[in-house]
Scaffold this motif. Structure first.
Motif, PDB file in Angstrom:
ATOM      1  N   GLY A   1      97.437 -17.056  55.398  1.00  0.00           N
ATOM      2  CA  GLY A   1      96.179 -16.516  55.914  1.00  0.00           C
ATOM      3  C   GLY A   1      95.206 -16.204  54.804  1.00  0.00           C
ATOM      4  N   GLU A   2      94.050 -15.659  55.214  1.00  0.00           N
ATOM      5  CA  GLU A   2      93.012 -15.230  54.277  1.00  0.00           C
ATOM      6  C   GLU A   2      93.089 -13.714  54.137  1.00  0.00           C
ATOM      7  OE1 GLU A   2      88.972 -16.834  54.711  1.00  0.00           O
ATOM      8  OE2 GLU A   2      89.829 -18.038  56.338  1.00  0.00           O
ATOM      9  N   TYR A   3      93.045 -13.249  52.902  1.00  0.00           N
ATOM     10  CA  TYR A   3      93.167 -11.824  52.609  1.00  0.00           C
ATOM     11  C   TYR A   3      92.127 -11.413  51.580  1.00  0.00           C
ATOM     12  CZ  TYR A   3      97.729 -12.451  54.774  1.00  0.00           C
ATOM     13  OH  TYR A   3      98.726 -12.751  55.649  1.00  0.00           O
ATOM     14  N   ARG A   4      91.971 -10.117  51.428  1.00  0.00           N
ATOM     15  CA  ARG A   4      91.192  -9.600  50.307  1.00  0.00           C
ATOM     16  C   ARG A   4      91.811  -8.285  49.844  1.00  0.00           C
ATOM     17  NH1 ARG A   4      85.308  -8.032  53.026  1.00  0.00           N
ATOM     18  NH2 ARG A   4      86.060  -6.336  54.351  1.00  0.00           N
ATOM     19  N   LEU A   5      91.849  -8.122  48.544  1.00  0.00           N
ATOM     20  CA  LEU A   5      92.333  -6.898  47.916  1.00  0.00           C
ATOM     21  C   LEU A   5      91.124  -5.988  47.755  1.00  0.00           C
ATOM     22  CD1 LEU A   5      94.807  -6.519  45.099  1.00  0.00           C
ATOM     23  CD2 LEU A   5      92.565  -5.552  44.734  1.00  0.00           C
ATOM     24  N   ILE A   6      91.262  -4.730  48.135  1.00  0.00           N
ATOM     25  CA  ILE A   6      90.171  -3.757  48.035  1.00  0.00           C
ATOM     26  C   ILE A   6      90.558  -2.697  47.015  1.00  0.00           C
ATOM     27  CG2 ILE A   6      88.674  -2.140  49.262  1.00  0.00           C
ATOM     28  CD1 ILE A   6      88.517  -4.977  50.405  1.00  0.00           C
ATOM     29  N   LYS A   7      89.654  -2.438  46.087  1.00  0.00           N
ATOM     30  CA  LYS A   7      89.859  -1.450  45.024  1.00  0.00           C
ATOM     31  C   LYS A   7      88.672  -0.496  45.036  1.00  0.00           C
ATOM     32  CE  LYS A   7      92.084   0.130  41.556  1.00  0.00           C
ATOM     33  NZ  LYS A   7      93.080   1.068  41.952  1.00  0.00           N
ATOM     34  N   THR A   8      88.955   0.801  44.916  1.00  0.00           N
ATOM     35  CA  THR A   8      87.916   1.832  44.966  1.00  0.00           C
ATOM     36  C   THR A   8      87.747   2.496  43.599  1.00  0.00           C
ATOM     37  OG1 THR A   8      88.439   2.247  47.281  1.00  0.00           O
ATOM     38  CG2 THR A   8      87.219   3.962  46.126  1.00  0.00           C
ATOM     39  N   PHE A   9      86.506   2.737  43.243  1.00  0.00           N
ATOM     40  CA  PHE A   9      86.142   3.408  41.997  1.00  0.00           C
ATOM     41  C   PHE A   9      85.289   4.625  42.327  1.00  0.00           C
ATOM     42  CE2 PHE A   9      86.749  -1.043  41.213  1.00  0.00           C
ATOM     43  CZ  PHE A   9      87.487  -1.088  40.050  1.00  0.00           C
ATOM     44  N   LEU A  10      85.468   5.700  41.570  1.00  0.00           N
ATOM     45  CA  LEU A  10      84.716   6.940  41.773  1.00  0.00           C
ATOM     46  C   LEU A  10      83.932   7.252  40.509  1.00  0.00           C
ATOM     47  CD1 LEU A  10      87.703   8.934  43.288  1.00  0.00           C
ATOM     48  CD2 LEU A  10      85.864   7.848  44.563  1.00  0.00           C
ATOM     49  N   SER A  11      82.619   7.481  40.671  1.00  0.00           N
ATOM     50  CA  SER A  11      81.807   7.792  39.492  1.00  0.00           C
ATOM     51  C   SER A  11      82.208   9.139  38.920  1.00  0.00           C
ATOM     52  CB  SER A  11      80.320   7.779  39.849  1.00  0.00           C
ATOM     53  OG  SER A  11      80.003   8.850  40.701  1.00  0.00           O
ATOM     54  N   LYS A  12      82.131   9.258  37.608  1.00  0.00           N
ATOM     55  CA  LYS A  12      82.485  10.512  36.934  1.00  0.00           C
ATOM     56  C   LYS A  12      81.258  11.357  36.631  1.00  0.00           C
ATOM     57  CE  LYS A  12      85.736  10.740  33.899  1.00  0.00           C
ATOM     58  NZ  LYS A  12      86.678  11.626  34.538  1.00  0.00           N
TER      59      LYS A  12
ATOM     60  N   ALA B   1      88.350  -8.643  46.380  1.00  0.00           N
ATOM     61  CA  ALA B   1      88.675  -9.917  45.743  1.00  0.00           C
ATOM     62  C   ALA B   1      89.464 -10.735  46.763  1.00  0.00           C
ATOM     63  CB  ALA B   1      89.487  -9.692  44.472  1.00  0.00           C
ATOM     64  N   PRO B   2      88.872 -11.819  47.270  1.00  0.00           N
ATOM     65  CA  PRO B   2      89.564 -12.612  48.297  1.00  0.00           C
ATOM     66  C   PRO B   2      90.659 -13.501  47.694  1.00  0.00           C
ATOM     67  CG  PRO B   2      87.428 -13.576  47.804  1.00  0.00           C
ATOM     68  CD  PRO B   2      87.533 -12.307  46.988  1.00  0.00           C
ATOM     69  N   PHE B   3      91.673 -13.785  48.531  1.00  0.00           N
ATOM     70  CA  PHE B   3      92.731 -14.712  48.152  1.00  0.00           C
ATOM     71  C   PHE B   3      93.363 -15.298  49.406  1.00  0.00           C
ATOM     72  CE2 PHE B   3      94.784 -10.600  48.508  1.00  0.00           C
ATOM     73  CZ  PHE B   3      96.037 -10.857  49.061  1.00  0.00           C
ATOM     74  N   THR B   4      94.087 -16.386  49.231  1.00  0.00           N
ATOM     75  CA  THR B   4      94.745 -17.035  50.371  1.00  0.00           C
ATOM     76  C   THR B   4      96.235 -17.204  50.099  1.00  0.00           C
ATOM     77  OG1 THR B   4      94.287 -19.245  49.496  1.00  0.00           O
ATOM     78  CG2 THR B   4      92.692 -18.346  51.073  1.00  0.00           C
ATOM     79  N   VAL B   5      96.989 -17.180  51.189  1.00  0.00           N
ATOM     80  CA  VAL B   5      98.412 -17.499  51.165  1.00  0.00           C
ATOM     81  C   VAL B   5      98.575 -18.682  52.101  1.00  0.00           C
ATOM     82  CG1 VAL B   5     100.751 -16.692  51.677  1.00  0.00           C
ATOM     83  CG2 VAL B   5      99.051 -15.096  50.736  1.00  0.00           C
ATOM     84  N   SER B   6      99.168 -19.758  51.596  1.00  0.00           N
ATOM     85  CA  SER B   6      99.308 -20.961  52.444  1.00  0.00           C
ATOM     86  C   SER B   6     100.742 -21.172  52.882  1.00  0.00           C
ATOM     87  CB  SER B   6      98.808 -22.191  51.707  1.00  0.00           C
ATOM     88  OG  SER B   6      99.409 -22.323  50.442  1.00  0.00           O
TER      89      SER B   6
END
Length: 157
Positions: A130-141, A152-157
């Motif tokens: 399927g089609e996936y995306r990794l989600i990463k969160t950043f917090l300002s200091k 960041a999208p990626f696929t698994v076939s």
């Protein structure tokens, strides 16, 4: 006896060949458009195509802004369905077994680039094709304080 072995073999093959999507939240993700770069931050995967469910994904995070950002070891995955992106669920026990999985604890300094490994084994998640995306969160200091999520999208076939 041969018939019984045949039936068991067919059932096992059918069970193994199913391409069921992993469990997700009932409703689509509240933010359907999540960029790979925003406010000087960039998230890039080293590989974005996998022939089977990866045990981990390597990514680089780059900060070309003038601000420092907090981030942690935690990330989440979304899967693309017909009507949009959905957040994959995982057991809350993941946080008890891995207390370092938080959204804070590290600093991405202005002008720096770092690599981070994101382990699906820690989340105990196996990804079918399927089609996936990794989600990463950043917090300002620094003020004004704000949160930035990158995908960041990626696929698994």
């Amino acid at each position: 006896m041969k018939y019984l072995l045949f039936v068991i073999s067919v059932l096992l093959l059918a069970a193994c060949s199913q391409n069921a999507l992993p469990k997700t939240l009932k409703d689509p993700s509240p933010i359907q458009q999540i960029p790979a770069s925003s406010a000087g931050l960039t998230l890039e995967l080293e590989d974005d195509s996998f022939s089977r469910s990866p045990s981990a994904i390597e990514a680089s995070m780059k900060n070309d802004s003038l601000k420092h950002y907090d981030y942690g070891d935690y990330f989440y995955i979304e899967v693309k369905k017909e009507d949009g992106w959905y957040i994959l669920t995982h057991s809350d026990a993941v946080f008890i077994e891995n207390p370092h999985l938080t959204d804070f604890g590290h600093v991405l300094l202005s002008g720096s680039r770092i690599k981070q490994s994101f382990s699906f084994d820690l989340l105990k998640v196996t990804l079918p094709a399927g089609e996936y995306r990794l989600i990463k969160t950043f917090l300002s200091k620094e003020q004004p304080f704000h949160e930035i999520s990158l995908s960041a999208p990626f696929t698994v076939s």
